[in-house]
Write a protein that holds these residues in place. Structure first.
Motif, short mmCIF file in Angstrom:
data_model
loop_
_atom_site.label_atom_id
_atom_site.label_comp_id
_atom_site.label_asym_id
_atom_site.label_seq_id
_atom_site.Cartn_x
_atom_site.Cartn_y
_atom_site.Cartn_z
N LEU A 55 28.29 8.05 -26.43
CA LEU A 55 28.25 7.45 -27.76
C LEU A 55 26.89 6.78 -27.97
CD1 LEU A 55 31.80 5.92 -28.23
CD2 LEU A 55 30.59 7.26 -29.94
N MET A 56 26.17 7.28 -28.93
CA MET A 56 24.85 6.73 -29.25
C MET A 56 24.97 5.25 -29.61
SD MET A 56 22.33 8.31 -32.14
CE MET A 56 20.73 7.64 -32.51
N GLY A 57 24.09 4.45 -29.07
CA GLY A 57 24.10 3.02 -29.34
C GLY A 57 24.98 2.21 -28.41
N MET A 58 25.75 2.89 -27.54
CA MET A 58 26.68 2.20 -26.65
C MET A 58 25.98 1.23 -25.71
SD MET A 58 29.81 1.71 -25.58
CE MET A 58 30.89 3.08 -25.98
N ASP A 59 24.91 1.69 -25.07
CA ASP A 59 24.24 0.84 -24.07
C ASP A 59 23.71 -0.43 -24.71
OD1 ASP A 59 23.41 0.75 -21.19
OD2 ASP A 59 21.44 0.48 -22.12
N LYS A 60 23.09 -0.30 -25.89
CA LYS A 60 22.55 -1.47 -26.58
C LYS A 60 23.67 -2.43 -26.98
CE LYS A 60 19.41 -4.01 -28.61
NZ LYS A 60 18.48 -4.84 -27.82
N PHE A 197 37.85 1.11 -29.12
CA PHE A 197 38.40 1.31 -27.78
C PHE A 197 37.32 1.79 -26.81
CE2 PHE A 197 40.38 4.35 -24.75
CZ PHE A 197 41.22 3.48 -24.07
N TYR A 198 36.53 2.76 -27.23
CA TYR A 198 35.47 3.27 -26.36
C TYR A 198 34.40 2.22 -26.11
CZ TYR A 198 37.00 8.03 -25.62
OH TYR A 198 37.69 9.12 -25.18
N LEU A 199 34.12 1.39 -27.11
CA LEU A 199 33.15 0.32 -26.88
C LEU A 199 33.65 -0.63 -25.80
CD1 LEU A 199 30.60 -1.26 -27.50
CD2 LEU A 199 31.78 -2.33 -29.44
N MET A 200 34.94 -0.94 -25.81
CA MET A 200 35.48 -1.82 -24.79
C MET A 200 35.49 -1.15 -23.41
SD MET A 200 35.96 -4.75 -26.18
CE MET A 200 34.41 -4.34 -27.00
N LEU A 201 35.73 0.16 -23.37
CA LEU A 201 35.61 0.88 -22.10
C LEU A 201 34.17 0.79 -21.58
CD1 LEU A 201 37.60 4.25 -22.55
CD2 LEU A 201 38.15 2.38 -20.98
N GLY A 202 33.23 1.00 -22.49
CA GLY A 202 31.82 0.94 -22.10
C GLY A 202 31.42 -0.46 -21.65
N LEU A 203 31.93 -1.48 -22.34
CA LEU A 203 31.61 -2.86 -21.97
C LEU A 203 32.16 -3.21 -20.59
CD1 LEU A 203 30.39 -5.59 -22.71
CD2 LEU A 203 32.57 -6.16 -23.85
N ARG A 204 33.36 -2.74 -20.29
CA ARG A 204 33.93 -3.00 -18.96
C ARG A 204 33.06 -2.40 -17.86
NH1 ARG A 204 39.70 -0.52 -17.28
NH2 ARG A 204 38.43 1.38 -17.50
N LYS A 205 32.62 -1.16 -18.09
CA LYS A 205 31.76 -0.51 -17.11
C LYS A 205 30.44 -1.26 -16.96
CE LYS A 205 29.47 3.96 -16.30
NZ LYS A 205 29.26 5.32 -16.85
N TYR A 206 29.87 -1.65 -18.09
CA TYR A 206 28.58 -2.38 -18.09
C TYR A 206 28.72 -3.70 -17.34
CZ TYR A 206 24.14 -4.11 -20.04
OH TYR A 206 22.86 -4.59 -20.19
N CYS A 207 29.82 -4.42 -17.61
CA CYS A 207 30.04 -5.71 -16.95
C CYS A 207 30.33 -5.54 -15.46
CB CYS A 207 31.19 -6.45 -17.63
SG CYS A 207 30.79 -7.10 -19.27
N ARG A 208 31.08 -4.50 -15.12
CA ARG A 208 31.38 -4.25 -13.72
C ARG A 208 30.11 -4.01 -12.91
NH1 ARG A 208 33.90 0.98 -13.75
NH2 ARG A 208 35.84 0.00 -14.45
#
Length: 595
Positions: A55-60, A197-208
């Motif tokens: 998803l474009m923009g997810m990392d930012k 939902f996908y943003l929260m999945l991405g945030l969990r991975k980023y925080c982990r």
């Protein structure tokens, strides 16, 4: 208008497992299922096929949210006033709490005061609440002025949306939207709640990866617990049930059936008299979502969101009961508007002398209606009903406010529904480009959109709308067609096969529930609930005469019951009726005609 029943062509099914009955394989293949892998509706496949980092923009967005969590930034979530917006908002509220935030709240624009999305006025309200960051859910991609206002006030803005972007994007700090140009995320049909939902999945991975959870001393959240909200919002928003969305909906349904759902959804299931253990996707769209939507249509969507956020069942039940009352009021308003809209459609000059359909006076290619006393909260539903009845793109307009002193300069809001073959948002964009200033604002999808114009410009817009629809639509697009999966043999008109069809879902937009057609003999017929036809029909088989119950909703009570009718041809869905603990086969009739 009369509908034509066309049976689907038989297609190859060798690529699907032999363990499936041939009729199920045929149903799947005719809906575009290309491999046995698509039958695997599990979370592992979901994560494998659609990596959230695509998803474009997810990392930012994750970087900004991670920093906001660390610095205890005051976050305000700005949602939309429909069921997708409500579930998106509730999901984000719950998820941020799971990540350890105690500094977040939400605002949902009141459609009667502020209109759709992140407007400058909503930003000012967020500023009064000391917001340092705004996250939009199910809106924002077209909110150019609102995002600019937030940036001017020094706020960070993360836009999460799924609506189609215009030529200009808002100057947000991060945009997460699968439909923005350059985004490689494979499922473009995500609803707003799916993007959240996908943003929260991405945030969990980023925080982990940054040891956030261990350093903060909190448990890593189980994002799957949010899938009940994802399933509800996805079906409610009538987005295409592609392979990815089918997994999201299926997993959410399984959690709800297993009792792993939040009190608000449980209370809504109860008030709708649905069996939680046997819930199907269509129950979201026809029973649960309308009660949530009623809050946004007639009152304040924050009430629907708070029902979803309720932490105990007794509180949720009180809220669900009030939402049920609002929904009853909504239905009454809608029914009155629909009758009036049909009267107007049949008696008033719609476009250039075209009104009631006949050989010399066909319906226009597109229908636009406006009446100053119509309720803007239900214009979308009425547009959808007329679209279904006339099989034409329809836009229903109502006054944007109660201020009648503005006269012809008053703003009116329209809700549009389209038919296959006409992309309604593209059509509005074309009208806008050819007639600068005619449309004040617009946005939406292929099949649904919203817009605002000046009351004085309604006649001009109606003419432009019809003329462009006539250019873009082909004659075959205007034919109202029922696609049937054919005749169902008598040995499959059973409770067991009806159950098998339910389990073969989830069914929904662009993955329609199986529909069959056949001729039956009438045994009994009567009207129930003012305009629903309860019918008992008979089928002669090798085993003798078999009798089945059927129901057709919203029939023409001038035509039914029909004492002269002996046989009928039905287009129907095979369903299971539950009454006082007894389960029987029931034909849900989509079309009925005398043979």
């Amino acid at each position: 208008m009369s509908k034509k029943i066309i049976r689907r062509a038989q297609v190859a099914t060798a690529h699907l497992p032999d363990t499936l009955p041939e009729i199920i394989k045929q149903i799947y293949a005719s809906r575009g299922m290309k491999s046995a892998q698509e039958l695997e509706l599990n979370v592992a496949r979901l994560q494998g096929m659609t990596d959230d980092t695509a998803l474009m923009g997810m990392d930012k967005a994750c970087q900004l949210l991670h920093q906001a969590l660390l610095s205890k930034t005051a976050i305000v979530i700005v949602g939309d006033f429909d069921a997708d917006g409500a579930t998106s908002t509730a999901l984000m509220m719950i998820a941020l709490s799971l990540f350890g935030s105690n500094h977040h709240d939400f605002i949902v624009p009141n459609r009667f005061e502020y209109g759709y999305g992140l407007t400058p006025e909503i930003v000012d309200i967020a500023a009064q609440q000391q917001a340092q960051m705004i996250i939009t859910v199910d809106n924002g991609i077209s909110c150019i002025a609102g995002v600019k206002r937030a940036k001017d006030l020094g706020m960070q803005v993360i836009v999460t949306d799924h609506h189609l972007p215009g030529h200009t994007l808002p100057i947000a700090d991060a945009i997460v939207n699968p439909n923005q140009v350059g985004c490689n995320f494979p499922s473009k049909a995500l609803a707003g709640v799916g993007v959240a939902f996908y943003l929260m999945l991405g945030l969990r991975k980023y925080c982990r990866e940054r040891n956030y959870f261990s350093e903060q001393g909190i448990a890593e959240p189980n994002i799957a617990q949010l899938l009940d909200l994802v399933a509800l919002g996805t079906v409610a928003d009538v987005v295409s049930l592609d392979a990815n969305n089918r997994i999201l909906v299926d997993q959410g349904l399984k959690r709800i059936r297993a009792g792993q759902t939040r009190p608000g959804i449980q209370a809504l299931i109860e008030i709708a008299n649905k069996n939680q253990q046997r819930l199907v996707a269509s129950d979201f769209g026809f029973a649960i979502a309308p009660r949530i939507n009623a809050a946004g249509r007639l009152d304040d969507m924050s009430y629907g969101i708070n029902c979803l956020l309720a932490t105990d069942l007794s509180t949720a039940r009180v809220m669900a009961a009030e939402l049920d009352d609002l929904n009853k009021t909504r239905r009454e308003i809608e029914q009155g508007m629909q009758v009036e809209a049909e009267r107007v459609m049949n008696s008033v000059d719609l476009v250039g002398g075209l009104n009631q359909e006949s050989e010399d006076k066909p319906l226009p290619f597109a229908i636009a209606l406006y009446q100053k006393d119509w309720h803007q909260g239900v214009i979308g539903i009425v547009a959808g009903r007329l679209k279904e009845k006339c099989h034409r793109p329809c836009i229903i307009f109502a006054n944007a406010s109660d201020d009648s002193e503005q006269g012809d300069n008053a703003e009116i809001k329209g809700s549009a529904r389209s038919i296959p073959g006409l992309h309604i948002r593209d059509l509005l964009e074309h009208i806008d480009s050819q007639n600068p200033g005619l449309i004040l604002k617009f946005g939406g999808h292929a099949m649904a959109a919203g817009l605002s114009i000046k009351q004085k410009d309604f006649t001009q817009f109606k003419q432009q709308f019809n003329e462009l629809a006539e250019k873009w639509l082909k004659p075959e697009d205007l034919a109202s067609i029922i696609l049937s999966d054919g005749e169902l043999s008598a040995d499959l008109l059973t409770l067991e096969f009806a159950e098998q069809l339910r389990e073969a879902g989830p069914w929904g937009q662009n993955f329609p529930e199986p529909l069959f057609d056949d001729t039956f003999t009438i045994v009994q017929q009567r009207i129930v609930g003012e305009k629903h036809l309860k019918i008992v029909v008979q089928k002669d088989t090798a085993q003798g005469k078999q009798v089945f119950d059927g129901i057709a909703f919203n029939v023409d009570v001038k035509a039914w019951p029909n004492a002269q009718a002996k046989q009928v041809h039905l287009a129907y869905r095979l369903d299971v009726n539950e009454f006082r603990g007894k389960r029987t086969v029931q034909l849900m009739i989509e079309d009925i005609r005398v043979v």
